[in-house]
Design a protein around this motif. Structure first.
Motif, short mmCIF file in Angstrom:
data_model
loop_
_atom_site.label_atom_id
_atom_site.label_comp_id
_atom_site.label_asym_id
_atom_site.label_seq_id
_atom_site.Cartn_x
_atom_site.Cartn_y
_atom_site.Cartn_z
N VAL A 71 0.87 -1.17 0.00
CA VAL A 71 0.00 0.00 0.00
C VAL A 71 0.91 1.23 0.00
CG1 VAL A 71 -1.82 1.26 1.21
CG2 VAL A 71 -1.80 -1.25 1.23
N ALA A 72 0.98 1.90 -1.14
CA ALA A 72 1.96 2.98 -1.33
C ALA A 72 1.28 4.20 -1.94
CB ALA A 72 3.10 2.49 -2.22
N PRO A 73 0.55 4.97 -1.13
CA PRO A 73 -0.19 6.13 -1.67
C PRO A 73 0.55 7.45 -1.45
CG PRO A 73 -0.92 5.70 0.54
CD PRO A 73 0.21 4.71 0.27
N ASP B 174 -0.84 -10.10 3.48
CA ASP B 174 0.35 -9.60 4.15
C ASP B 174 0.59 -8.19 3.60
OD1 ASP B 174 2.76 -9.09 5.36
OD2 ASP B 174 3.87 -10.69 4.34
N ILE B 175 0.40 -7.17 4.42
CA ILE B 175 0.38 -5.79 3.93
C ILE B 175 1.58 -5.01 4.46
CG2 ILE B 175 -0.89 -3.60 3.97
CD1 ILE B 175 -3.46 -5.22 4.22
N ARG B 176 2.22 -4.30 3.54
CA ARG B 176 3.23 -3.31 3.91
C ARG B 176 2.70 -1.93 3.55
NH1 ARG B 176 9.23 -5.52 2.03
NH2 ARG B 176 9.19 -7.48 3.22
N GLU B 177 2.74 -1.02 4.51
CA GLU B 177 2.32 0.36 4.27
C GLU B 177 3.55 1.22 4.02
OE1 GLU B 177 -0.41 1.83 7.28
OE2 GLU B 177 -1.05 -0.23 7.69
N LEU B 178 3.54 1.94 2.92
CA LEU B 178 4.68 2.77 2.55
C LEU B 178 4.16 4.10 2.02
CD1 LEU B 178 7.79 2.81 2.28
CD2 LEU B 178 7.50 1.96 -0.04
N ALA C 229 12.59 -1.95 -3.78
CA ALA C 229 12.66 -3.24 -3.11
C ALA C 229 11.28 -3.70 -2.66
CB ALA C 229 13.60 -3.17 -1.91
N ALA C 230 10.47 -2.75 -2.17
CA ALA C 230 9.12 -3.09 -1.74
C ALA C 230 8.24 -3.48 -2.93
CB ALA C 230 8.50 -1.90 -0.99
N VAL C 231 8.44 -2.84 -4.07
CA VAL C 231 7.70 -3.20 -5.29
C VAL C 231 8.02 -4.65 -5.67
CG1 VAL C 231 7.52 -2.77 -7.78
CG2 VAL C 231 7.47 -0.85 -6.17
N TRP D 85 8.86 -7.03 -3.74
CA TRP D 85 8.30 -7.95 -2.74
C TRP D 85 6.83 -8.25 -2.99
CZ3 TRP D 85 4.33 -6.37 0.56
CH2 TRP D 85 3.98 -7.25 1.59
N ALA D 86 6.09 -7.28 -3.50
CA ALA D 86 4.63 -7.34 -3.53
C ALA D 86 4.10 -8.20 -4.67
CB ALA D 86 4.07 -5.93 -3.66
N ASP D 87 2.88 -8.74 -4.44
CA ASP D 87 2.10 -9.36 -5.51
C ASP D 87 1.16 -8.32 -6.13
OD1 ASP D 87 3.06 -12.05 -5.01
OD2 ASP D 87 1.81 -12.02 -3.21
N LEU D 88 0.65 -7.45 -5.29
CA LEU D 88 -0.32 -6.43 -5.70
C LEU D 88 0.10 -5.10 -5.09
CD1 LEU D 88 -3.14 -5.51 -6.82
CD2 LEU D 88 -4.09 -6.23 -4.60
N ILE D 89 -0.02 -4.03 -5.87
CA ILE D 89 0.32 -2.69 -5.38
C ILE D 89 -0.94 -1.83 -5.42
CG2 ILE D 89 1.71 -0.61 -5.78
CD1 ILE D 89 3.71 -2.50 -7.25
N VAL D 90 -1.24 -1.19 -4.30
CA VAL D 90 -2.37 -0.26 -4.23
C VAL D 90 -1.82 1.12 -3.92
CG1 VAL D 90 -4.56 0.31 -3.14
CG2 VAL D 90 -3.89 -2.10 -3.40
N THR D 91 -2.04 2.03 -4.82
CA THR D 91 -1.60 3.41 -4.61
C THR D 91 -2.83 4.31 -4.60
OG1 THR D 91 -0.06 5.14 -5.34
CG2 THR D 91 -1.18 3.86 -7.05
N ALA D 92 -2.63 5.59 -4.34
CA ALA D 92 -3.79 6.48 -4.22
C ALA D 92 -3.39 7.93 -4.45
CB ALA D 92 -4.43 6.34 -2.83
N GLU D 93 -4.38 8.71 -4.87
CA GLU D 93 -4.20 10.14 -5.07
C GLU D 93 -5.53 10.84 -4.82
OE1 GLU D 93 -1.96 12.98 -8.27
OE2 GLU D 93 -3.28 11.46 -9.08
N GLY D 94 -5.46 12.05 -4.31
CA GLY D 94 -6.69 12.77 -3.98
C GLY D 94 -7.59 12.98 -5.18
#
Length: 391
Positions: A7-9, A37-41, A282-284, A286-295
């Motif tokens: 989770v990288a927003p 398994d979630i990593r917040e970045l 490195a975190a990218v 590791w991940a299977d799925l990436i969730v990002t966000a913007e206003g």
């Protein structure tokens, strides 16, 4: 086997910082499934939050100091000292000392605000032993071409009488000569990298004063006056420093601070993502799925914004990237051409902007939950098709 989700927003400006955006999304994802398994970045693009984000990523720390604010008052600010493999690197966030958030709405006047405090932060970082300084450009409330920050490091900007020109963007109209003789000698031994939007240029029809001046409080007359002042800066810089900064990529970053940092301090202007995003690669991986966000997601998001950059990096690594947005604007779908697989709006019903901003955390949680349930349904359908094929 659990699904690894990064989770990288970015933040929702004026509403929710990147850390709270990430936390809200992660909460919603966990409601949908225990098998994640979630990593917040939390991410930043050179603007507000960049220093603290990189300090957190590297196990570094923030160093507070007193500096000159954009209106000339003394204020508290800080720079980051990075840790781990990045020891010796400091991060100075232009927004920390010259950000628009430090200028009250009724006092916004980019003709007079200054970047001097940014130079004081750079000086403090060098005093602390930094051999590399990353300067993050973004969210500024200034338009002085980096004049203030350069003067904090010993550069003199003089009028025809040999006196220092006034602080602020309008003072550049009086510029006659640049004197680099008193510039801090340590700059020759310190690498200064500017993380900026390289699409921003200093002068011309798409110069920084014309593009960003109005949102910093400038009237139409002010915009033309500031544009003329930056033209004068470019003219004198070319004559006295031997550098043409008029259309230099990134020269218009943060009210022309990019041009000043390069021409007056010897800094290197680089795409903000080339500098900042190697910290997240490195975190990218590791991940299977990436969730990002913007206003707000629109056509600008595909040009130099975090969702598109995450899409490109995710696609290059063979990862699925999904964007959650507060609002969907004109040509939002252009991010799909940058590697993004899908995007969703967090606003689930008609409501005012004020209502949406007030309830943004709960709406992000709900949207992330529904997005994850949809993702899991698709995965289950894929397994059924594979099983049917085997039969």
């Amino acid at each position: 086997m659990s699904i690894r989700i990064l989770v990288a927003p970015s933040g929702f400006k004026g509403c929710l910082d990147p850390e709270h955006v990430a936390s809200s999304i992660a909460t919603g994802l966990r409601r949908a499934s225990n098998g994640v398994d979630i990593r917040e970045l939390a991410l930043a693009d050179g603007g507000e939050g960049t220093a603290v984000t990189l300090a957190r990523m590297t196990g570094g720390l923030l160093r507070p100091t007193r500096v000159t604010g954009p209106l000339g008052e003394t204020m508290d600010a800080s720079f980051a000292v990075l840790g781990g493999l990045h020891r010796g690197t400091a991060v100075v966030e232009l927004a920390a000392a010259a950000g628009l958030s430090h200028v009250p709405r009724d006092r916004r006047d980019p003709m007079r605000t200054t970047t001097r405090g940014v130079g004081e932060l750079i000086l403090a970082a060098i005093d602390a032993g930094a051999m590399r300084v990353i300067v993050g450009c973004g969210d500024s409330g200034v338009n002085d071409g980096g004049a203030g920050l350069a003067r904090a490091l010993g550069v003199r900007l003089l009028d025809r009488t040999g006196r220092d020109i006034p602080e602020g963007g309008l003072g550049l109209a009086e510029l006659d000569r640049i004197d680099l003789g008193g510039r801090d000698l340590r700059l020759a031994q310190v690498r200064v990298d500017v993380a900026c939007n390289i699409e921003n240029v200093l002068t011309g029809p798409h110069g920084v004063a014309r593009v960003y001046g109005p949102q910093k409080g400038a009237s139409n007359e002010d915009v033309e006056a500031m544009s003329a002042a930056l033209d004068r800066l470019a003219e004198v810089v070319e004559r006295d420093c031997g550098v043409d900064v008029r259309l230099m990529p990134g020269g218009g970053a943060s009210g022309g601070a990019g041009a000043g940092l390069h021409a007056l301090l010897g800094a290197r202007l680089t795409s903000r993502f080339e500098i900042l995003f190697p910290f997240v690669d490195a975190a990218v991986g590791w991940a299977d799925l990436i969730v990002t966000a913007e206003g707000g997601l629109d056509y600008k998001s595909a040009r130099g914004k975090i969702p598109a950059e995450m899409g490109r990096r995710g696609a290059a690594a063979g990862k699925a990237v999904i964007v959650l947005a507060g609002t969907l604007g004109e040509r939002s779908g252009e991010v799909l051409e940058e590697g993004v697989c899908a995007y969703f709006s967090a606003i689930g019903r008609p409501q005012s902007l004020q209502e949406a901003m007030r309830d943004v955390e709960s709406q992000l949680e709900r949207t992330a939950e529904q997005m994850m349930r949809t993702f899991l349904a698709g995965a289950a359908l894929g397994r059924l098709q594979i099983d049917a094929g085997r039969e």
